[in-house]
Design a protein around this motif. Structure first.
Motif, PDB file in Angstrom:
ATOM      1  N   ILE A 123       0.832  -1.203   0.000  1.00 35.99           N
ATOM      2  CA  ILE A 123       0.000   0.000   0.000  1.00 35.99           C
ATOM      3  C   ILE A 123       0.868   1.255   0.000  1.00 35.99           C
ATOM      4  O   ILE A 123       0.618   2.209  -0.735  1.00 35.99           O
ATOM      5  N   VAL A 124       1.914   1.243   0.809  1.00 36.45           N
ATOM      6  CA  VAL A 124       2.827   2.393   0.858  1.00 36.45           C
ATOM      7  C   VAL A 124       3.516   2.585  -0.481  1.00 36.45           C
ATOM      8  O   VAL A 124       3.596   3.703  -1.007  1.00 36.45           O
ATOM      9  N   ASP A 125       4.012   1.487  -1.058  1.00 39.33           N
ATOM     10  CA  ASP A 125       4.697   1.568  -2.353  1.00 39.33           C
ATOM     11  C   ASP A 125       3.753   2.033  -3.458  1.00 39.33           C
ATOM     12  O   ASP A 125       4.184   2.660  -4.434  1.00 39.33           O
ATOM     13  N   SER A 126       2.469   1.726  -3.316  1.00 38.70           N
ATOM     14  CA  SER A 126       1.490   2.091  -4.340  1.00 38.70           C
ATOM     15  C   SER A 126       0.931   3.491  -4.137  1.00 38.70           C
ATOM     16  O   SER A 126       0.090   3.939  -4.915  1.00 38.70           O
ATOM     17  N   GLU A 127       1.378   4.147  -3.078  1.00 39.32           N
ATOM     18  CA  GLU A 127       0.925   5.497  -2.735  1.00 39.32           C
ATOM     19  C   GLU A 127      -0.585   5.546  -2.481  1.00 39.32           C
ATOM     20  O   GLU A 127      -1.242   6.548  -2.738  1.00 39.32           O
ATOM     21  N   LEU A 128      -1.115   4.432  -1.964  1.00 37.08           N
ATOM     22  CA  LEU A 128      -2.494   4.403  -1.526  1.00 37.08           C
ATOM     23  C   LEU A 128      -2.555   4.872  -0.069  1.00 37.08           C
ATOM     24  O   LEU A 128      -1.547   4.854   0.639  1.00 37.08           O
ATOM     25  N   VAL A 129      -3.724   5.281   0.362  1.00 32.78           N
ATOM     26  CA  VAL A 129      -3.877   5.769   1.735  1.00 32.78           C
ATOM     27  C   VAL A 129      -4.806   4.827   2.489  1.00 32.78           C
ATOM     28  O   VAL A 129      -5.994   4.699   2.138  1.00 32.78           O
ATOM     29  N   ALA A 130      -4.268   4.148   3.502  1.00 31.24           N
ATOM     30  CA  ALA A 130      -5.071   3.227   4.304  1.00 31.24           C
ATOM     31  C   ALA A 130      -5.832   3.990   5.380  1.00 31.24           C
ATOM     32  O   ALA A 130      -5.355   4.985   5.919  1.00 31.24           O
ATOM     33  N   VAL A 131      -7.030   3.487   5.688  1.00 31.66           N
ATOM     34  CA  VAL A 131      -7.875   4.093   6.716  1.00 31.66           C
ATOM     35  C   VAL A 131      -8.134   3.043   7.794  1.00 31.66           C
ATOM     36  O   VAL A 131      -8.599   1.940   7.498  1.00 31.66           O
ATOM     37  N   GLY A 132      -7.841   3.366   9.037  1.00 34.23           N
ATOM     38  CA  GLY A 132      -8.095   2.416  10.121  1.00 34.23           C
ATOM     39  C   GLY A 132      -7.050   1.318  10.166  1.00 34.23           C
ATOM     40  O   GLY A 132      -5.987   1.391   9.539  1.00 34.23           O
ATOM     41  N   SER A 133      -7.368   0.277  10.915  1.00 32.47           N
ATOM     42  CA  SER A 133      -6.433  -0.822  11.121  1.00 32.47           C
ATOM     43  C   SER A 133      -6.789  -2.018  10.250  1.00 32.47           C
ATOM     44  O   SER A 133      -7.952  -2.203   9.870  1.00 32.47           O
ATOM     45  N   ALA A 169      -8.158 -17.425   3.988  1.00 29.38           N
ATOM     46  CA  ALA A 169      -8.336 -16.151   4.673  1.00 29.38           C
ATOM     47  C   ALA A 169      -7.589 -15.072   3.923  1.00 29.38           C
ATOM     48  O   ALA A 169      -6.706 -15.334   3.098  1.00 29.38           O
ATOM     49  N   GLU A 170      -7.974 -13.833   4.208  1.00 30.61           N
ATOM     50  CA  GLU A 170      -7.320 -12.658   3.623  1.00 30.61           C
ATOM     51  C   GLU A 170      -7.116 -11.630   4.724  1.00 30.61           C
ATOM     52  O   GLU A 170      -7.816 -11.619   5.730  1.00 30.61           O
ATOM     53  N   VAL A 171      -6.135 -10.759   4.512  1.00 31.46           N
ATOM     54  CA  VAL A 171      -6.019  -9.571   5.352  1.00 31.46           C
ATOM     55  C   VAL A 171      -6.428  -8.389   4.492  1.00 31.46           C
ATOM     56  O   VAL A 171      -6.182  -8.359   3.284  1.00 31.46           O
ATOM     57  N   GLY A 172      -7.095  -7.431   5.101  1.00 32.81           N
ATOM     58  CA  GLY A 172      -7.586  -6.289   4.347  1.00 32.81           C
ATOM     59  C   GLY A 172      -7.500  -5.014   5.149  1.00 32.81           C
ATOM     60  O   GLY A 172      -7.327  -5.040   6.381  1.00 32.81           O
ATOM     61  N   VAL A 173      -7.618  -3.894   4.461  1.00 31.79           N
ATOM     62  CA  VAL A 173      -7.665  -2.592   5.111  1.00 31.79           C
ATOM     63  C   VAL A 173      -8.437  -1.656   4.199  1.00 31.79           C
ATOM     64  O   VAL A 173      -8.363  -1.776   2.962  1.00 31.79           O
ATOM     65  N   GLU A 174      -9.198  -0.757   4.795  1.00 34.13           N
ATOM     66  CA  GLU A 174      -9.963   0.194   4.001  1.00 34.13           C
ATOM     67  C   GLU A 174      -9.035   1.243   3.374  1.00 34.13           C
ATOM     68  O   GLU A 174      -8.071   1.678   3.995  1.00 34.13           O
ATOM     69  N   ILE A 175      -9.344   1.636   2.148  1.00 32.41           N
ATOM     70  CA  ILE A 175      -8.555   2.617   1.408  1.00 32.41           C
ATOM     71  C   ILE A 175      -9.375   3.884   1.207  1.00 32.41           C
ATOM     72  O   ILE A 175     -10.537   3.813   0.816  1.00 32.41           O
ATOM     73  N   ALA A 176      -8.761   5.028   1.463  1.00 33.22           N
ATOM     74  CA  ALA A 176      -9.462   6.310   1.299  1.00 33.22           C
ATOM     75  C   ALA A 176      -9.639   6.615  -0.175  1.00 33.22           C
ATOM     76  O   ALA A 176      -8.810   6.252  -0.997  1.00 33.22           O
TER      77      ALA A 176
END
Length: 203
Positions: A168-178, A196-203
């Protein structure tokens, strides 16, 4: 309470939770619908619709799942069974506690949520009998997810989360929350089986 009583009580609680979880697994018939926006490296960006969520916070994921299973099985205002959906969403969040010396310490608690079928709205979803189970509404959102590999056996969720954050950091996306875990076969989280998957909300 002596050791024998403690053991028996613990065993009964464990069997009740296992029975409830088997009920949930056998009744999970629907999957939360989403639209794939794009794939980027090893993550998938998805658009999720608004959905009603029944969730609870407990000292363990098994305790939380037991409460939610009871709600779906009829421990609700309508006294009716609610079709279960998949995946299960789990956050692990720290809880600040005051010790006898007034110092703060931290322990992890599990916030587990089950998505109600799309046919339910905030007005039609039956209220839980258990006050520790609450109904919330997730508004439409964009989520970045990454699959969790079956191996390594130790820390596989932590490693998947670290790789998700890095991408996410390398892609310059902005994560919201944990970050959170999405479990699709409803197996015990952290086991050696199950998708299973891990996920995070993106602004």
């Amino acid at each position: 309470m002596n050791r024998a009583t403690t053991f028996v009580t613990g065993a009964i609680s464990g069997l009740a939770a296992l029975a409830g979880w088997r009920y949930y697994r056998s009744h999970a018939t629907e999957r939360v619908d989403y639209k794939t926006l794009r794939l980027h490296d090893d993550i998938e960006l998805r658009q999720y619709p608004a959905v009603v969520v029944a969730e609870t916070v407990a000292d363990s994921a098994s305790e939380a799942r037991s409460r939610l299973t009871s709600y779906l099985a009829g421990a609700n205002e309508a006294k009716a069974a609610i079709p279960a959906t998949t995946p299960i969403r789990t956050h692990t969040e720290p809880l600040e506690l005051a010790t006898p010396t007034q110092q703060e310490s931290s322990t992890d608690r599990s916030r587990v949520g089950v998505y109600l079928p799309q046919s339910y709205s905030p007005k039609t979803a039956p209220s839980p009998d258990d006050s520790s189970v609450v109904l919330t509404v997730e508004t439409p959102r964009t989520v970045a997810v990454r699959p969790v590999r079956l191996y390594p056996r130790v820390d596989r969720f932590e490693q998947a989360t670290a790789r998700l954050r890095s991408t996410i950091v390398d892609s310059e996306l902005v994560a919201v929350g944990s970050p959170f875990v999405l479990s699709y076969d409803n197996a015990v989280l952290g086991s050696l089986t199950g998708r299973a998957e891990v996920g995070v909300e993106i602004a």
